[in-house]
Scaffold this active site. Structure first.
Site, PDB file in Angstrom:
ATOM      1  N   CYS A   2      21.631  45.255-116.414  1.00 54.88           N
ATOM      2  CA  CYS A   2      21.711  46.637-116.859  1.00 54.88           C
ATOM      3  C   CYS A   2      20.842  46.754-118.104  1.00 54.88           C
ATOM      4  O   CYS A   2      20.364  45.743-118.615  1.00 54.88           O
ATOM      5  CB  CYS A   2      23.140  46.988-117.258  1.00 54.88           C
ATOM      6  SG  CYS A   2      24.333  46.660-115.953  1.00 54.88           S
ATOM      7  N   ARG A  27      15.867  48.154-115.243  1.00 48.63           N
ATOM      8  CA  ARG A  27      16.922  47.137-115.222  1.00 48.63           C
ATOM      9  C   ARG A  27      18.133  47.563-114.384  1.00 48.63           C
ATOM     10  O   ARG A  27      19.047  46.779-114.144  1.00 48.63           O
ATOM     11  CB  ARG A  27      17.396  46.846-116.652  1.00 48.63           C
ATOM     12  CG  ARG A  27      16.301  46.381-117.571  1.00 48.63           C
ATOM     13  CD  ARG A  27      16.854  46.125-118.952  1.00 48.63           C
ATOM     14  NE  ARG A  27      17.816  45.042-118.931  1.00 48.63           N
ATOM     15  CZ  ARG A  27      17.507  43.755-118.979  1.00 48.63           C
ATOM     16  NH1 ARG A  27      16.248  43.385-119.044  1.00 48.63           N
ATOM     17  NH2 ARG A  27      18.445  42.845-118.950  1.00 48.63           N
ATOM     18  N   TRP A  74      23.303  48.698-113.216  1.00 45.80           N
ATOM     19  CA  TRP A  74      23.053  48.198-111.864  1.00 45.80           C
ATOM     20  C   TRP A  74      24.346  47.501-111.471  1.00 45.80           C
ATOM     21  O   TRP A  74      24.709  46.462-112.025  1.00 45.80           O
ATOM     22  CB  TRP A  74      21.881  47.215-111.884  1.00 45.80           C
ATOM     23  CG  TRP A  74      21.446  46.744-110.543  1.00 45.80           C
ATOM     24  CD1 TRP A  74      20.695  47.430-109.627  1.00 45.80           C
ATOM     25  CD2 TRP A  74      21.692  45.459-109.960  1.00 45.80           C
ATOM     26  NE1 TRP A  74      20.483  46.657-108.521  1.00 45.80           N
ATOM     27  CE2 TRP A  74      21.077  45.444-108.688  1.00 45.80           C
ATOM     28  CE3 TRP A  74      22.380  44.323-110.375  1.00 45.80           C
ATOM     29  CZ2 TRP A  74      21.123  44.345-107.850  1.00 45.80           C
ATOM     30  CZ3 TRP A  74      22.426  43.222-109.534  1.00 45.80           C
ATOM     31  CH2 TRP A  74      21.793  43.242-108.288  1.00 45.80           C
ATOM     32  N   ASN A 100      25.805  44.109-120.616  1.00 47.68           N
ATOM     33  CA  ASN A 100      24.897  43.675-119.552  1.00 47.68           C
ATOM     34  C   ASN A 100      25.283  42.234-119.223  1.00 47.68           C
ATOM     35  O   ASN A 100      25.245  41.379-120.097  1.00 47.68           O
ATOM     36  CB  ASN A 100      23.461  43.763-120.079  1.00 47.68           C
ATOM     37  CG  ASN A 100      22.451  43.051-119.189  1.00 47.68           C
ATOM     38  OD1 ASN A 100      21.417  42.620-119.661  1.00 47.68           O
ATOM     39  ND2 ASN A 100      22.725  42.913-117.925  1.00 47.68           N
ATOM     40  N   GLY A 101      25.702  41.977-117.988  1.00 49.13           N
ATOM     41  CA  GLY A 101      26.090  40.614-117.611  1.00 49.13           C
ATOM     42  C   GLY A 101      27.357  40.627-116.781  1.00 49.13           C
ATOM     43  O   GLY A 101      27.688  41.648-116.165  1.00 49.13           O
ATOM     44  N   GLU A 482       3.910  37.408 -99.803  1.00 47.76           N
ATOM     45  CA  GLU A 482       3.991  38.357-100.905  1.00 47.76           C
ATOM     46  C   GLU A 482       3.701  39.789-100.420  1.00 47.76           C
ATOM     47  O   GLU A 482       4.362  40.744-100.839  1.00 47.76           O
ATOM     48  CB  GLU A 482       3.022  37.941-102.026  1.00 47.76           C
ATOM     49  CG  GLU A 482       2.925  38.877-103.206  1.00 47.76           C
ATOM     50  CD  GLU A 482       4.251  39.162-103.911  1.00 47.76           C
ATOM     51  OE1 GLU A 482       5.256  38.506-103.617  1.00 47.76           O
ATOM     52  OE2 GLU A 482       4.268  40.089-104.747  1.00 47.76           O
ATOM     53  N   LYS A 486       6.273  42.954-100.745  1.00 47.73           N
ATOM     54  CA  LYS A 486       5.916  44.214-101.416  1.00 47.73           C
ATOM     55  C   LYS A 486       6.222  45.392-100.509  1.00 47.73           C
ATOM     56  O   LYS A 486       6.787  46.383-100.925  1.00 47.73           O
ATOM     57  CB  LYS A 486       4.420  44.253-101.767  1.00 47.73           C
ATOM     58  CG  LYS A 486       3.955  43.501-102.971  1.00 47.73           C
ATOM     59  CD  LYS A 486       4.442  43.991-104.302  1.00 47.73           C
ATOM     60  CE  LYS A 486       5.752  43.387-104.679  1.00 47.73           C
ATOM     61  NZ  LYS A 486       5.765  42.096-105.283  1.00 47.73           N
ATOM     62  N   GLU A 489      10.083  46.018-100.053  1.00 46.94           N
ATOM     63  CA  GLU A 489      10.862  46.466-101.203  1.00 46.94           C
ATOM     64  C   GLU A 489      10.559  47.890-101.640  1.00 46.94           C
ATOM     65  O   GLU A 489      11.454  48.574-102.126  1.00 46.94           O
ATOM     66  CB  GLU A 489      10.769  45.496-102.386  1.00 46.94           C
ATOM     67  CG  GLU A 489       9.409  45.378-103.034  1.00 46.94           C
ATOM     68  CD  GLU A 489       9.430  44.401-104.217  1.00 46.94           C
ATOM     69  OE1 GLU A 489       8.441  43.715-104.420  1.00 46.94           O
ATOM     70  OE2 GLU A 489      10.440  44.353-104.925  1.00 46.94           O
ATOM     71  N   HIS A 505       6.326  30.197 -81.567  1.00 44.71           N
ATOM     72  CA  HIS A 505       7.604  29.473 -81.497  1.00 44.71           C
ATOM     73  C   HIS A 505       8.786  30.437 -81.584  1.00 44.71           C
ATOM     74  O   HIS A 505       9.886  30.033 -81.956  1.00 44.71           O
ATOM     75  CB  HIS A 505       7.662  28.412 -82.598  1.00 44.71           C
ATOM     76  CG  HIS A 505       6.578  27.395 -82.448  1.00 44.71           C
ATOM     77  ND1 HIS A 505       6.550  26.477 -81.419  1.00 44.71           N
ATOM     78  CD2 HIS A 505       5.437  27.198 -83.149  1.00 44.71           C
ATOM     79  CE1 HIS A 505       5.460  25.745 -81.515  1.00 44.71           C
ATOM     80  NE2 HIS A 505       4.761  26.161 -82.564  1.00 44.71           N
ATOM     81  N   LYS A 604      14.747  45.470-111.911  1.00 42.25           N
ATOM     82  CA  LYS A 604      13.616  44.635-112.319  1.00 42.25           C
ATOM     83  C   LYS A 604      14.051  43.244-112.752  1.00 42.25           C
ATOM     84  O   LYS A 604      13.402  42.266-112.439  1.00 42.25           O
ATOM     85  CB  LYS A 604      12.893  45.338-113.474  1.00 42.25           C
ATOM     86  CG  LYS A 604      11.704  44.602-114.017  1.00 42.25           C
ATOM     87  CD  LYS A 604      10.532  44.756-113.088  1.00 42.25           C
ATOM     88  CE  LYS A 604       9.301  44.024-113.557  1.00 42.25           C
ATOM     89  NZ  LYS A 604       8.446  43.708-112.394  1.00 42.25           N
TER      90      LYS A 604
HETATM   91  C1  F6R Z   1       9.457  41.571-106.355  1.00 38.66           C
HETATM   92  C2  F6R Z   1      10.076  41.241-107.613  1.00 38.66           C
HETATM   93  C3  F6R Z   1      11.144  40.211-107.634  1.00 38.66           C
HETATM   94  C4  F6R Z   1      10.945  39.275-108.844  1.00 38.66           C
HETATM   95  C5  F6R Z   1      12.130  38.306-108.959  1.00 38.66           C
HETATM   96  C6  F6R Z   1      11.942  37.320-110.095  1.00 38.66           C
HETATM   97  O1  F6R Z   1       8.452  42.507-106.519  1.00 38.66           O
HETATM   98  O2  F6R Z   1       9.733  41.767-108.630  1.00 38.66           O
HETATM   99  O3  F6R Z   1      11.168  39.487-106.448  1.00 38.66           O
HETATM  100  O4  F6R Z   1       9.756  38.584-108.671  1.00 38.66           O
HETATM  101  O5  F6R Z   1      13.300  39.038-109.170  1.00 38.66           O
HETATM  102  O6  F6R Z   1      11.826  37.980-111.315  1.00 38.66           O
HETATM  103  P1  F6R Z   1      11.226  37.231-112.576  1.00 38.66           P
HETATM  104  O7  F6R Z   1       9.808  36.923-112.271  1.00 38.66           O
HETATM  105  O8  F6R Z   1      11.391  38.192-113.697  1.00 38.66           O
HETATM  106  O9  F6R Z   1      12.027  35.976-112.753  1.00 38.66           O
END
Ligand code: F6R
Length: 609
Positions: A2, A27, A74, A100-101, A482, A486, A489, A505, A604
């Site tokens: 959060c 967040r 969150w 937060n936590g 990757e 992208k 998400e 397979h 994030k």
């Molecule tokens: C995808 C994304 C997440 C982060 C993951 C790790 O676009 O942003 O998959 O890569 O949550 O986050 P960090 O790099 O902050 O440890």
């Protein structure tokens, strides 16, 4: 996970709180709330939904007062709702907190507090902290908070406010980030710097176990034992604009376009003036050590994990050391074989991801040397690791990671060359040649970014398909992973990446007429084999978009459309091929009307397990 904020000073707190929270929505954004002390009582306003919903609810009736705290949530314990939104209060309304936590022992505490007559209003773990404070309160705010901290278990950053002590905010942290912004006659508290950067660049970054008493004109920091801590002021070296959209419609698009600068900033200072060698002065290990370990683990989550997969490829190829890559949430639960001959590299944009941090701590305990690749100076992971390599990407705000990924790739590439220099596994000529290709990358990323129209068209054409497949071999496969992440998400399209040779397979059964397949074909050693796999999907009437290096005249014969990126060494091409895939995800999300910067259910920074 959060975002939290706090304000004490002479100005209207609500203005800063709402503005600060808007910078922290990455967040979490399923509910938000603020609490402001008006000189007599504390007014709490909260609302389920985005911060905008809270603003609407408040309208022109802004809470008045110069002391306040705020939160954007969150959900972990308790679904998103007005009741579960923070701030939370005790029974009397005298104590108000944001958190937060996760409070891991909240159930036992809650049962006990209910027995003692406390009346809980939410389903959250957080609310126990407010009631516990009410229960143990002894007239001294700080010592009562210390008593609460002795009784709670888990991870937290917390800000406490009380009607009985209107001259201070108290904050503390354990395994979650917290910064204090130092103002003139006012001070700020926040989960992250973007929330305070428009007010001050001077900050204190709290360490685990530290507690700060923040008043209008003073900040006193103590450790767990209550001893005073003298902290260095951390001057933020980027400005508020870097955390704003700067004319782009979304942070994601802005950050995609910032990649030329981000990769340039990350590589500069790390190439010797004569362009012949990599220098990594920030690594304090001597050559003997870098020659001594027999295994490397790369541990990370999500996009950072995908960068780690490319990192493995680079290090094994260039430095000839065995590398294993693991997702952090799996790594520490499988009793990994880690000892003093292991180098653990953790990768994390935020430097706060809970699983990655836990893997780092566990590996240190087992004797490994640790290296962090992170974007956030002073983050928990940066502080915990033995050594740090920073990606100089600037703040990444969009939930979908883009420039962090490319800068992580740059660092892995440079680290692999650096190790190769030390271990003598590549000739100086080869290292020099690769460095000169590396230096071309920022301009080549710009060139790739300028060719956006075909991608917009594909996004419109295929943006409403339910499934998209990505295939590739070797480094193309790592980038495919990757690209698929992208797309799913931000656009919510079901996207899967496969090593092209694996299709037959099982997955080939899903390839039917009209299914889009994005085929990356840039790796020369497996080019012919990739072409065969492309033919396999074409034979099932898939629509194939091929991704190739400029000058490839072959691929267009077998696919429906081709996107090209500039030519470079095939080790470096992931830095270019990922760019159209990021753009495709972005424009597909736009086509589908998705909220690009705040995808549903995601946040994030994942500071909970
Ligand atoms: C995808 C994304 C997440 C982060 C993951 C790790 O676009 O942003 O998959 O890569 O949550 O986050 P960090 O790099 O902050 O440890």
């Amino acid at each position: 996970m959060c975002g939290i904020v706090g304000y004490i000073g002479d100005k209207q707190a609500a203005e800063f709180l709402l503005d600060g929270l808007s910078k922290l929505e990455y967040r979490g954004y399923d509910s938000a709330g603020i609490a402001v002390y008006d000189g007599a009582k504390i007014r709490v306003e909260k609302s389920v939904g985005r911060l905008a919903a809270l603003r609407d609810k408040i309208g022109s009736n802004m809470p008045k007062g110069t002391l306040g705290i705020g939160h954007t949530r969150w959900a972990t314990h308790g679904r998103p709702s007005d009741r579960n939104a923070h701030p939370h209060t005790d029974c009397s309304g005298d104590f108000v907190i944001v958190h937060n936590g996760i409070i891991e022992n909240y159930l036992a505490l809650k049962e006990d507090l209910i027995e003692k007559g406390h009346d809980f209003k939410s389903e959250t773990d957080t609310e126990v902290v407010a009631h516990l404070l009410e229960e143990v309160y002894n007239g001294d705010f700080v010592s009562s908070i210390r008593e609460v901290l002795r009784r709670i278990e888990g991870s937290y950053s917390l800000v406490f406010m009380s009607r009985k002590h209107p001259d201070m905010l108290v904050c503390t942290k354990q395994d979650n980030p917290l910064v204090i912004g130092i103002g003139e006659g006012e001070n700020f508290i926040a989960s992250d710097i973007p929330a305070i950067i428009s007010r001050t660049r001077r900050t204190y970054i709290l360490n685990d176990g530290e507690l700060a008493v923040v008043k209008k004109d003073s900040i006193q920091i103590t450790n767990r034992e209550g001893e005073a801590v003298t902290k260095k002021v951390f001057e933020v070296n980027w400005n508020a604009e870097a955390a704003e959209k700067g004319g782009y419609e979304h942070f994601m698009l802005k950050e995609i376009h910032e990649q030329p600068k981000a990769v340039r900033d990350t590589m500069s200072q790390r190439i010797a003036k004569d362009g012949k060698r990599i220098v990594m002065d920030e690594l304090k290990w001597d050559a003997d050590y870098l020659n001594s370990f027999n295994k490397i683990y790369i541990v990370a989550c999500g996009t950072a994990y995908h960068a780690g997969l490319v990192g493995k490829f680079y290090i094994e190829k260039m430095a000839r050391v065995l590398v294993e890559v693991d997702v952090a949430s799996e790594f520490r639960y499988r009793n990994p074989i880690v000892d003093e001959n292991t180098l653990l590299i953790v990768v994390s944009q935020s430097g706060e991801t809970s699983d990655t941090l836990a893997a780092l701590k566990e590996s240190k305990r087992l004797g490994a040397k640790t290296l962090a690749i992170t974007n956030v100076v002073g983050s928990s992971i940066a502080r915990e690791a033995d050594q740090v390599l920073y990606t100089w990407a600037g703040p990444e705000i969009a939930v979908a990671s883009t420039k962090a990924y490319t800068t992580q790739l740059i660092l892995f590439f440079m680290l692999s060359l650096y190790m190769a220099q030390i271990r003598g596994t590549q000739s100086p000529e080869r290292v020099e040649a690769l460095i000169s290709r590396l230096k071309e990358i920022p301009a080549q990323v710009s060139e790739t970014l300028s060719d956006v129209e075909p991608i917009k068209t594909f996004a419109k054409q295929y943006g409403f398909n339910e499934d998209v497949f990505y295939i590739g071999r070797a480094l193309d496969y790592e980038v495919a992973l990757e690209g698929a992440l992208k797309l799913k998400e931000v656009s919510y399209i079901h996207a899967e990446a496969y090593a092209a040779g694996e299709l037959k397979h099982g997955t080939l059964a899903l390839i039917i007429e009209g299914v889009p397949v994005i085929a990356l074909a840039t790796q020369k050693s497996v080019y012919e084999k990739t072409l065969s796999n492309i033919k396999e999907v074409k034979a099932r009437d898939a629509v194939v978009i091929g991704l190739a290096a400029a000058g490839d005249t072959e691929l267009s014969k077998y696919v429906d459309h081709v996107i090209t990126v500039p030519q470079t060494d095939e080790l470096l091409i992931p830095l270019l091929t990922v760019v159209p895939l990021q753009l495709l995800a972005y424009y597909a999300a736009i086509t589908r009307g998705c909220d690009v910067d705040k995808p549903r259910n995601l946040a994030k920074s994942v500071t909970v397990e």
